[in-house]
Design a protein around this motif. Structure first.
Motif, PDB file in Angstrom:
ATOM      1  N   LYS A 147       3.871  -1.689  -4.389  1.00 49.27           N
ATOM      2  CA  LYS A 147       2.993  -2.722  -3.806  1.00 49.27           C
ATOM      3  C   LYS A 147       1.758  -2.099  -3.146  1.00 49.27           C
ATOM      4  CE  LYS A 147       6.082  -5.844  -4.892  1.00 49.27           C
ATOM      5  NZ  LYS A 147       7.053  -4.953  -5.559  1.00 49.27           N
ATOM      6  N   THR A 148       1.189  -1.101  -3.807  1.00 48.14           N
ATOM      7  CA  THR A 148       0.055  -0.382  -3.207  1.00 48.14           C
ATOM      8  C   THR A 148      -1.225  -1.206  -3.155  1.00 48.14           C
ATOM      9  OG1 THR A 148      -0.557   0.581  -5.347  1.00 48.14           O
ATOM     10  CG2 THR A 148       0.996   1.831  -3.971  1.00 48.14           C
ATOM     11  N   THR A 187      -2.776 -10.302  -0.476  1.00 44.01           N
ATOM     12  CA  THR A 187      -2.312  -9.540   0.685  1.00 44.01           C
ATOM     13  C   THR A 187      -1.714 -10.462   1.751  1.00 44.01           C
ATOM     14  OG1 THR A 187      -4.137  -7.991   0.247  1.00 44.01           O
ATOM     15  CG2 THR A 187      -2.947  -7.716   2.312  1.00 44.01           C
ATOM     16  N   SER A 226      -2.046  -2.364   9.396  1.00 36.95           N
ATOM     17  CA  SER A 226      -1.015  -3.327   9.035  1.00 36.95           C
ATOM     18  C   SER A 226      -1.470  -4.188   7.864  1.00 36.95           C
ATOM     19  CB  SER A 226      -0.684  -4.218  10.232  1.00 36.95           C
ATOM     20  OG  SER A 226      -1.780  -5.068  10.534  1.00 36.95           O
ATOM     21  N   THR A 227      -0.506  -4.801   7.192  1.00 41.47           N
ATOM     22  CA  THR A 227      -0.818  -5.665   6.058  1.00 41.47           C
ATOM     23  C   THR A 227      -1.687  -6.838   6.476  1.00 41.47           C
ATOM     24  OG1 THR A 227       1.289  -5.068   5.015  1.00 41.47           O
ATOM     25  CG2 THR A 227       0.185  -7.037   4.198  1.00 41.47           C
ATOM     26  N   TYR A 261       1.706 -11.379   0.590  1.00 40.94           N
ATOM     27  CA  TYR A 261       2.634 -10.257   0.741  1.00 40.94           C
ATOM     28  C   TYR A 261       3.054 -10.100   2.202  1.00 40.94           C
ATOM     29  CZ  TYR A 261       4.508  -5.531   0.653  1.00 40.94           C
ATOM     30  OH  TYR A 261       5.325  -4.433   0.802  1.00 40.94           O
ATOM     31  N   TRP A 262       2.095 -10.274   3.117  1.00 38.06           N
ATOM     32  CA  TRP A 262       2.404 -10.184   4.547  1.00 38.06           C
ATOM     33  C   TRP A 262       3.362 -11.289   4.976  1.00 38.06           C
ATOM     34  CZ3 TRP A 262       0.405 -13.989   8.111  1.00 38.06           C
ATOM     35  CH2 TRP A 262       0.762 -13.740   9.444  1.00 38.06           C
ATOM     36  N   PRO A 310      -6.449   0.509   1.355  1.00 34.41           N
ATOM     37  CA  PRO A 310      -5.211   0.231   0.622  1.00 34.41           C
ATOM     38  C   PRO A 310      -4.479   1.520   0.253  1.00 34.41           C
ATOM     39  CG  PRO A 310      -7.094  -0.884  -0.372  1.00 34.41           C
ATOM     40  CD  PRO A 310      -7.636   0.131   0.573  1.00 34.41           C
ATOM     41  N   ARG A 337      -0.856  -3.361   0.397  1.00 35.19           N
ATOM     42  CA  ARG A 337      -0.436  -2.766   1.662  1.00 35.19           C
ATOM     43  C   ARG A 337      -1.289  -1.535   1.957  1.00 35.19           C
ATOM     44  NH1 ARG A 337       2.295   1.906   1.418  1.00 35.19           N
ATOM     45  NH2 ARG A 337       3.100   2.572  -0.619  1.00 35.19           N
ATOM     46  N   SER A 338      -1.156  -1.043   3.181  1.00 32.97           N
ATOM     47  CA  SER A 338      -1.931   0.111   3.619  1.00 32.97           C
ATOM     48  C   SER A 338      -1.044   1.040   4.427  1.00 32.97           C
ATOM     49  CB  SER A 338      -3.123  -0.335   4.466  1.00 32.97           C
ATOM     50  OG  SER A 338      -3.791   0.774   5.051  1.00 32.97           O
ATOM     51  N   SER A 339      -1.316   2.321   4.352  1.00 35.96           N
ATOM     52  CA  SER A 339      -0.626   3.308   5.172  1.00 35.96           C
ATOM     53  C   SER A 339      -1.384   3.575   6.466  1.00 35.96           C
ATOM     54  CB  SER A 339      -0.459   4.622   4.396  1.00 35.96           C
ATOM     55  OG  SER A 339       0.348   4.421   3.244  1.00 35.96           O
TER      56      SER A 339
END
Length: 300
Positions: free
Chosen positions: A20-21, A107, A29-30, A110-111, A185, A24-26
């Motif tokens: 799910k790249t 996004t 937050s989503t 997904y959140w 992302p 989402r983010s590292s």
């Protein structure tokens, strides 16, 4: 792996974007990622609407040039609204707006729900979204480099407030928006085959530009006019081709660096490992690890 297959263009047998790249983010937050994308979409569409509304009652003047063409003034009025759909700059800015709109919706879902429409779409649409991401992280840089490096002749002080703002938006902030999609992302590097997609899009645009000359009676960019010599046209095409190839490689490097620094590269490496059985079937090492983890958790 066949040359013209889903796998060749980034859709492996394990499924589309298993980590799910795209949503989402590292780093943030989503929800923040969704909000950033929504704000950028809103800015793109607001800019275009305000620009068209202003041009409907005013004239914009911009001093331009080219490497072999002396400075000239481009005057744009209400007729420029329709003509803008033939300019690569505005087509790219429109595309940025729609990309951020769809990306923000995916996004947000997904959140909220832990999944997104993107992952239930047919594979052709998932592939197109992957192409979309690649183009929106490359074409804005080409627009900015070409405009500020070869076309704009100034002086900046001669422009009105509107001309300054619109030029900064479509020729400057466009690249800043692309940078946010490279950094924020958790996306992986695009397959090298996506370079062919960029080149095909540029080729199609060249055809559109000359179709505009035939139907609208004007050259979108002055260098396309044969009056300046066919050699000049060929040189421009070669240089722009080299430019997008260079940009693609730089973007690939930037995404790799971000993934390495955030640890996404190591996770992607695990997800990309496939184990082939004697009967020829394959399964993902990542999916096996996830299953083992879930089993251990249930035992506890």
């Amino acid at each position: 792996m066949q040359l013209f297959s889903y796998e060749a263009y980034g859709l492996p047998p394990t499924g589309f974007d298993p980590n799910k790249t795209f949503v989402r983010s590292s780093l943030i937050s989503t929800l923040i990622l969704a909000l950033v994308r929504a704000i950028l979409a809103l800015y793109c569409f607001t800019t275009i609407i305000v620009c068209y509304a202003w041009l409907a009652h005013n004239h914009s003047r911009t001093n331009l040039q080219d490497v072999n063409i002396s400075s000239y003034t481009l005057i744009t009025g209400s007729s420029g609204i329709g003509q803008s759909f033939s300019f690569f700059t505005y087509l790219t800015f429109w595309s940025l707006g729609f990309y951020f709109l769809f990306a923000s919706i995916h996004t947000f879902f997904y959140w909220r729900r832990g999944t997104a429409w993107l992952y239930t779409w047919p594979r052709p649409l998932q592939l197109l979204h992957s192409f979309y991401y690649t183009t929106m992280t490359c074409f804005p840089f080409l627009v900015s480099v070409v405009f500020w490096g070869t076309m704009y002749s100034g002086p900046w002080s001669a422009l009105g407030r509107f001309e300054q703002w619109i030029n900064l938006s479509v020729h400057g902030l466009n690249s800043l928006f692309a940078i946010t999609e490279i950094i924020l992302p958790a996306t992986k590097r695009a397959p090298w085959s996506h370079l062919s997609v960029l080149l095909v899009v540029l080729s199609l645009y060249l055809g559109l530009a000359y179709l505009t000359r035939w139907t609208g009676g004007f050259y979108v960019y002055e260098w396309m006019n044969p009056a300046h010599g066919w050699v000049s046209i060929v040189v421009h095409i070669v240089c722009y081709t080299g430019g997008i190839v260079t940009i693609f490689f730089l973007v690939q490097g930037a995404i790799w660096a971000r993934a390495y620094l955030t640890g996404d590269a190591r996770r992607d490496d695990v997800d990309g490992k496939m184990i082939k059985l004697a009967d020829g079937s394959q399964f993902s090492l990542a999916s096996t690890l996830k299953t083992e983890v879930s089993v251990e958790v249930s035992r506890v």
